[in-house]
Motif scaffolding. Sequence first.
Motif, PDB file in Angstrom:
ATOM      1  N   ILE A 182       0.851  -1.181   0.000  1.00 21.52           N
ATOM      2  CA  ILE A 182       0.000   0.000   0.000  1.00 21.52           C
ATOM      3  C   ILE A 182       0.893   1.240   0.000  1.00 21.52           C
ATOM      4  O   ILE A 182       1.833   1.340   0.795  1.00 21.52           O
ATOM      5  CB  ILE A 182      -0.940   0.031   1.219  1.00 21.52           C
ATOM      6  CG1 ILE A 182      -1.810  -1.238   1.250  1.00 21.52           C
ATOM      7  CG2 ILE A 182      -1.811   1.275   1.194  1.00 21.52           C
ATOM      8  CD1 ILE A 182      -2.720  -1.401   0.053  1.00 21.52           C
ATOM      9  N   PHE A 184       0.703   5.527   0.006  1.00 22.08           N
ATOM     10  CA  PHE A 184      -0.151   6.696   0.212  1.00 22.08           C
ATOM     11  C   PHE A 184       0.454   7.888  -0.517  1.00 22.08           C
ATOM     12  O   PHE A 184       1.599   8.275  -0.249  1.00 22.08           O
ATOM     13  CB  PHE A 184      -0.306   6.994   1.705  1.00 22.08           C
ATOM     14  CG  PHE A 184      -1.079   5.932   2.442  1.00 22.08           C
ATOM     15  CD1 PHE A 184      -2.463   5.963   2.474  1.00 22.08           C
ATOM     16  CD2 PHE A 184      -0.421   4.890   3.074  1.00 22.08           C
ATOM     17  CE1 PHE A 184      -3.185   4.977   3.145  1.00 22.08           C
ATOM     18  CE2 PHE A 184      -1.132   3.900   3.749  1.00 22.08           C
ATOM     19  CZ  PHE A 184      -2.520   3.943   3.770  1.00 22.08           C
ATOM     20  N   ASP A 192      -4.668  12.313   1.336  1.00 21.85           N
ATOM     21  CA  ASP A 192      -3.861  11.421   0.518  1.00 21.85           C
ATOM     22  C   ASP A 192      -4.739  10.416  -0.217  1.00 21.85           C
ATOM     23  O   ASP A 192      -5.933  10.294   0.059  1.00 21.85           O
ATOM     24  CB  ASP A 192      -2.820  10.686   1.367  1.00 21.85           C
ATOM     25  CG  ASP A 192      -3.432  10.029   2.597  1.00 21.85           C
ATOM     26  OD1 ASP A 192      -2.883  10.218   3.678  1.00 21.85           O
ATOM     27  OD2 ASP A 192      -4.469   9.341   2.467  1.00 21.85           O
ATOM     28  N   GLN A 194      -4.841   6.328  -1.409  1.00 21.85           N
ATOM     29  CA  GLN A 194      -4.265   5.009  -1.188  1.00 21.85           C
ATOM     30  C   GLN A 194      -4.125   4.303  -2.532  1.00 21.85           C
ATOM     31  O   GLN A 194      -5.085   4.113  -3.266  1.00 21.85           O
ATOM     32  CB  GLN A 194      -5.152   4.186  -0.263  1.00 21.85           C
ATOM     33  CG  GLN A 194      -4.616   2.785  -0.004  1.00 21.85           C
ATOM     34  CD  GLN A 194      -5.489   2.012   0.967  1.00 21.85           C
ATOM     35  OE1 GLN A 194      -5.921   2.551   1.976  1.00 21.85           O
ATOM     36  NE2 GLN A 194      -5.754   0.758   0.643  1.00 21.85           N
TER      37      GLN A 194
END
Length: 390
Positions: A182, A184, A192, A194
């Motif tokens: 993941i 950001f 932000d 993802q």
Amino acid sequence: MIGRSDEGAAVDAEGTGAAITPQKAQVLSFKVRGRPLTLRQLEAEFILMRSMLSKDPVPGDFHRVAMGSGSHLVKLTTPRADKDQCVLRVAPRDRNSLPVYAPSLNAPDIPLAKVVFRPLELIGHPPKSVVDHLREPDGQSTACLAAFAAVFGAECLEALRSAIAGPGQVISSLPEIGEFPIIFLPRPGGGDVQATPVSPVETFMGFKDMAGDWFRPQEKDAPPVPRGRWVRQAVSSKPQNISGAIGGARQRFLAEMPPVLRGYEAAVRRYALGGTFPAWRDDDVEPAVIAYHQLLAQDYSNRNMRLGLDRRADHLIEGALAFIREVERDARMLHDEHGIGTGRLPLPPLPSALILRRRWGRAQAEPVLIALTSEHFRDRERRALAGSEE
């Protein structure tokens, strides 16, 4: 010995005319198999493909195969992705050509995928599959697709065409098991986003093709095979769960950044490439210049004071010239031993200019400028340069 008839069917060389059926792997395949065809032979080739399927396909089968095909395969990250949530179609923005597509299907659909993804080797033309002819038509595409429709039906062709031309699957969920990295990314307006990286088919297969030479065995008396810190790692015990078009192990390599050049080394490299001369960063220079300026400001009619002033100026000039010679020697070595630069170095600065290039504080700048541009320092500099030329 085996020959080929005008229609492309294999026959025995004794002239009996008995047909020899090619192996299934030669007909249903994701790879080029060395079966050159003419446009007239395409329909017969599709008939041969259909005969090797376990059942005659219907339009829904081709639609399912097409919808399970795309440029990025989620199953390269996790084989647990659902069959309707496992492919993406992403067109690159930095080139005109289309991305490579590959199917990501359940094992029973792989033979059918080989029908539409097999590179058909039309004589005089680069191999293209049915999917390729749908995505990037050329002068042979009409005849190729007509031959496909004649064997499998116009409804099957239209089901394939509509699914390939459409947006494909919409990924709305990922497997619950946390196998995805993941990232950001900041939003311009705050907050932000993802993001989850997904592997493109082209990178996986292209990387394997590119790195193939690194794994070749070394032959006797042959040029050395390139080597590196490469490893092969199994992707899955059942590669067909990812894509029937992707086979073999995943290849990984270790890339190490070169060591960071120290300030002096980097500066010499820039100079060898035609850049500015490196700065002289000796810590003893600053107090020596300040001491010289203080002595210069005094009345040095006394002979011993004049000799002391000369020695202070000469010491600075000799140190600067030694540094200049060191830089020139190191820059020429970079060219002679490593081929860096042209070998023709820019003219180095005078010792006074080299010293002035240092970073001087606001309180020091004026006295340093007065000292290094004084008639006394210039005279000692001229004498030193004349002596070095001799």
